[in-house]
Design an enzyme around this catalytic site. Structure first.
Site, PDB file in Angstrom:
ATOM      1  N   GLU A 146      -9.866 -26.326 -47.259  1.00 38.78           N
ATOM      2  CA  GLU A 146      -9.441 -26.006 -45.894  1.00 38.78           C
ATOM      3  C   GLU A 146      -8.827 -27.224 -45.233  1.00 38.78           C
ATOM      4  O   GLU A 146      -9.362 -28.335 -45.321  1.00 38.78           O
ATOM      5  CB  GLU A 146     -10.607 -25.504 -45.043  1.00 38.78           C
ATOM      6  CG  GLU A 146     -10.166 -25.059 -43.647  1.00 38.78           C
ATOM      7  CD  GLU A 146     -11.313 -24.573 -42.776  1.00 38.78           C
ATOM      8  OE1 GLU A 146     -12.147 -23.800 -43.284  1.00 38.78           O
ATOM      9  OE2 GLU A 146     -11.384 -24.974 -41.601  1.00 38.78           O
ATOM     10  N   GLU A 148     -18.679 -24.505 -44.264  1.00 35.56           N
ATOM     11  CA  GLU A 148     -19.180 -25.594 -43.427  1.00 35.56           C
ATOM     12  C   GLU A 148     -20.653 -25.416 -43.049  1.00 35.56           C
ATOM     13  O   GLU A 148     -20.989 -25.153 -41.887  1.00 35.56           O
ATOM     14  CB  GLU A 148     -18.297 -25.756 -42.188  1.00 35.56           C
ATOM     15  CG  GLU A 148     -16.881 -26.176 -42.563  1.00 35.56           C
ATOM     16  CD  GLU A 148     -16.012 -26.555 -41.380  1.00 35.56           C
ATOM     17  OE1 GLU A 148     -16.449 -26.384 -40.221  1.00 35.56           O
ATOM     18  OE2 GLU A 148     -14.881 -27.036 -41.616  1.00 35.56           O
TER      19      GLU A 148
END
Length: 389
Positions: free
Chosen positions: A231, A127
């Protein structure tokens, strides 16, 4: 372990391995927190790796009967390599450490190789929007698409190749699909970064607020790069009342159906298991108010675990759609009713997965011009898998 990898289990093949501390670590750590050690003389795995990760990875391969495909992801470089001198907040890598940080990846893969564990893939950063576009209380390291491109093209890619790890499947982004257009168009426009990259990694957290058109656009822009969800997690603190919550599984169903109908080739959950508090984890330095849900919740004091609805929703894919399967198109005259996806397996089986999120049953006929018809009543709020030759 047998529930995930053993005979009769859900047949998992891919595992994501954090490179150092992540948001489900009980403390911050890197593999070398000695300030200024750019030669990585103090680099070493920690006790949790030697005592837990390494044995678990090896046991998973034993149960599966083949080598588990691992991909590594860092949340943050060591604190002293970042401009704010911490693991949290708005923080990115100091440019003077671009090469040492690439070398860190070699040290990591070498350390696991000494334990007879090899990796299939790598994501350069978890991220990257966290720590760049906004601050965060978990370990983060932000990247702009432009800086990320430069680092992968001129440092990480060449370093992995020269170090003997050029065969790793490097996946860019590893973030929510809302960022797909900008990252694909920026990062993969660079010829060197494009050549080093094999795929595009995606998280599910903005699926409900961003269109799945972004997945198709990413494929059309870079048809030689695979798309993989890396994820997913239900971001609600688990309570005893949540156990068995069917709606949590239905969120997984919607995401997976969107993904697999739009060129995605794999889908990875976040946590294999959490405790009854949704941890262990230390977020925001206050573990008493944080915790998430997982496919399996462990009651350590009772020596038992609970398989949650997400476990079963994912098993419809992992158990019946083996590696090497290809997506086949289904048509359905009522797009507001039944959600569906279909595959052709290497054994020439057709696998049809049907999800009815409505409160009424839906009578359905699968019409295969070559193999005949199958009638099925898809019950309300249910997921069904049909396999036929």
């Amino acid at each position: 372990m047998s529930t995930y990898f053993g005979k009769g289990g859900s047949n998992y093949l891919y595992l994501r391995v954090p490179m150092g501390a992540c948001d489900f670590s009980t403390r911050y750590y890197s593999y070398d927190d000695v300030q200024g050690d750019t030669e990585w003389e103090h680099f070493d795995l920690i006790d949790n790796d030697y005592q837990l990760k390494v044995p678990i990875i090896k046991r998973a391969s034993e149960l599966r009967g083949e080598t588990i495909k691992l991909f590594a992801t860092p949340w943050s470089a060591p604190w002293w390599m970042k401009i704010n001198g911490t693991t949290k907040g708005i923080a990115h890598l100091d440019e003077q450490y671009y090469q040492p940080w690439a070398n860190y990846f070699l040290k990591y893969f070498d350390a696991f190789a000494r334990q007879n564990i090899s990796f299939w893939g790598v994501n350069p950063q978890n991220e990257p929007s966290q720590g760049y576009n906004y601050a965060s209380s978990i370990p983060v390291m932000g990247w702009s698409p432009e800086a990320y491109t430069e680092w992968v093209a001129n440092y990480l890619g060449p370093t992995l190749e020269k170090g003997g790890y050029g065969n790793l499947k490097l996946m860019i982004l590893d973030d929510n699909r809302m960022w797909l257009p900008n990252w694909v168009n920026t990062v993969l426009a660079n010829e060197k970064t494009n050549n080093y990259s094999s795929g595009i990694a995606i998280h599910w957290y903005t699926d409900s607020s961003s269109s799945d058109v972004a997945l198709r656009q990413a494929h059309e822009a870079q048809p030689d790069k695979f798309l993989m969800y890396t994820e997913a997690c239900n971001l609600v603190r688990v309570t005893r009342e949540d156990l068995g919550d069917w709606e949590v599984g239905e969120r997984y169903a919607n995401s997976m159906l969107q993904a697999f109908n739009n060129w995605v080739v794999g889908w990875t959950d976040w946590n294999m298991a959490l405790n009854e508090d949704g941890g262990p984890a230390t977020f925001n330095d206050n573990p008493t108010i944080w915790g998430y849900n997982a496919a399996i919740i462990v009651n350590a004091t009772g020596d038992e675990f609970y398989k949650q609805p997400p476990y079963y929703f994912q098993a419809h894919y992992s158990m019946f759609v083996p590696p090497g399967s290809v997506h086949i198109q289904l048509t359905y005259p009522n797009p507001g009713g039944l959600l569906h996806v279909a595959f052709l397996t290497p054994e020439n089986n057709v696998v049809v997965i049907l999800y009815n999120g409505n409160d009424q049953d839906i009578p359905t006929v699968i019409i295969d011009p070559e193999r005949g018809n199958i009638s099925i009543n898809v019950e309300a709020r249910s997921i069904n898998t049909i396999v036929y030759k």
